[in-house]
Design an enzyme around this catalytic site. Sequence first.
Site, PDB file in Angstrom:
ATOM      1  N   ASN A  10      -3.319   1.509  -1.092  1.00  0.00           N
ATOM      2  CA  ASN A  10      -3.351   0.050  -1.177  1.00  0.00           C
ATOM      3  C   ASN A  10      -4.395  -0.467  -0.189  1.00  0.00           C
ATOM      4  O   ASN A  10      -4.147  -0.503   1.008  1.00  0.00           O
ATOM      5  CB  ASN A  10      -1.956  -0.497  -0.840  1.00  0.00           C
ATOM      6  N   LYS A  12      -5.515  -3.450   0.075  1.00  0.00           N
ATOM      7  CA  LYS A  12      -5.305  -4.841   0.492  1.00  0.00           C
ATOM      8  C   LYS A  12      -6.631  -5.617   0.396  1.00  0.00           C
ATOM      9  O   LYS A  12      -7.433  -5.352  -0.476  1.00  0.00           O
ATOM     10  CB  LYS A  12      -4.691  -4.882   1.893  1.00  0.00           C
ATOM     11  N   HIS A  96       4.788  -6.357  -3.667  1.00  0.00           N
ATOM     12  CA  HIS A  96       4.506  -5.859  -2.314  1.00  0.00           C
ATOM     13  C   HIS A  96       5.059  -6.853  -1.288  1.00  0.00           C
ATOM     14  O   HIS A  96       5.030  -8.065  -1.511  1.00  0.00           O
ATOM     15  CB  HIS A  96       3.000  -5.679  -2.131  1.00  0.00           C
ATOM     16  N   GLU A  98       3.912  -8.095   1.307  1.00  0.00           N
ATOM     17  CA  GLU A  98       2.979  -9.168   1.698  1.00  0.00           C
ATOM     18  C   GLU A  98       2.913 -10.247   0.622  1.00  0.00           C
ATOM     19  O   GLU A  98       2.752 -11.427   0.921  1.00  0.00           O
ATOM     20  CB  GLU A  98       1.598  -8.572   2.007  1.00  0.00           C
ATOM     21  N   GLU A 168       9.316   0.458   0.986  1.00  0.00           N
ATOM     22  CA  GLU A 168       8.490   0.139   2.145  1.00  0.00           C
ATOM     23  C   GLU A 168       9.282  -0.730   3.112  1.00  0.00           C
ATOM     24  O   GLU A 168       9.348  -1.952   2.941  1.00  0.00           O
ATOM     25  CB  GLU A 168       7.235  -0.618   1.701  1.00  0.00           C
ATOM     26  N   GLY A 174       2.039  -1.558   8.542  1.00  0.00           N
ATOM     27  CA  GLY A 174       0.942  -2.012   9.394  1.00  0.00           C
ATOM     28  C   GLY A 174       1.303  -2.089  10.868  1.00  0.00           C
ATOM     29  O   GLY A 174       0.553  -2.643  11.667  1.00  0.00           O
ATOM     30  N   SER A 214       3.010   2.743   7.386  1.00  0.00           N
ATOM     31  CA  SER A 214       2.359   3.538   8.426  1.00  0.00           C
ATOM     32  C   SER A 214       2.318   5.041   8.126  1.00  0.00           C
ATOM     33  O   SER A 214       2.440   5.862   9.032  1.00  0.00           O
ATOM     34  CB  SER A 214       3.008   3.280   9.782  1.00  0.00           C
TER      35      SER A 214
HETATM   36  P1  PGA Z   1       0.399   0.607   6.017  1.00  0.00           P
HETATM   37  O1  PGA Z   1       0.623  -0.284   4.691  1.00  0.00           O
HETATM   38  O2  PGA Z   1       0.223   2.030   5.549  1.00  0.00           O
HETATM   39  O3  PGA Z   1      -0.831   0.050   6.636  1.00  0.00           O
HETATM   40  O4  PGA Z   1       1.616   0.454   6.852  1.00  0.00           O
HETATM   41  C1  PGA Z   1       1.421   0.171   3.648  1.00  0.00           C
HETATM   42  C2  PGA Z   1       1.512  -0.865   2.566  1.00  0.00           C
HETATM   43  O5  PGA Z   1       1.492  -2.063   2.880  1.00  0.00           O
HETATM   44  O6  PGA Z   1       1.592  -0.546   1.375  1.00  0.00           O
END
Ligand code: PGA
Length: 250
Positions: A10, A12, A96, A98, A168, A174, A214
């Site tokens: 992803n 983003k 997701h 976000e 997640e 993040g 992460s």
């Molecule tokens: P991250 O993001 O690996 O940076 O924690 C994962 C995601 O948002 O799918």
Amino acid sequence: MSRKALIAANWKMYKTPAEAKAFVEAFLPLVANQTRDEIALFPSATSLTTVVAATAGSNVAVGLQNMHWAEEGAYTGETSAAMLKAAGATHTLIGHSERRQYFNETDELVNLKLHTALRRGIVPVVCIGEVLDEREAGKTADVLCTQLRGAFSGIAPEAAAPIVIAYEPVWAIGTGKTATPEIAADAHKIIRREVAQILSPAIAESVRILYGGSVKPENASALLTQHDIDGALVGGASLKPDSLAAIVNY
Ligand code: PGA
């Protein structure tokens, strides 16, 4: 039954088309011999056709990070399933955290999008997960089950085979705080049990449940070797070809 793992990147809101192309050119040789897992890249909409062209004929699929549920219409800024397919993509992320947090994506919208993706033959990666307060209050199972029931409302078990779920935990996205393999595996068990209730035991057995939050080369193997973890949704660590390749080749 063995489930083929999926490693999903992803990106983003990162990478211009030129940067996306450079990534693919560096990445493909690093994973050329990889047949154990499926690999999918989720670039931004403006890089979609570039990434589709750059990955043509390879073992890497391409998806969009978000898709609208309507066939078409006056929805400024949105992308339809038909547009996604015409651009050569095969997958989409749905719900997701976000999107849920910043763009008010509710379980109802997730459900509408899931119906559209399945009807259109697009592989949906449905994202669910609890926030820190919910985990600390002992509500993780409730939250996951509510999100699953919302997402799968009205989905027939016969239509559900393409669905991929991404667990997640929002507190791990993040933040550098990864769920331990045990925490992740526990949540995946809860999810699989709930899918058996909502859809069917057969779908629960075959559905792929990815872990996200992460994931990086250093923790990929401990997470991905857990029985109920069928791949990863990778954000930050997917932005560099060698880092994503190290996860794919864990
Ligand atoms: P991250 O993001 O690996 O940076 O924690 C994962 C995601 O948002 O799918």
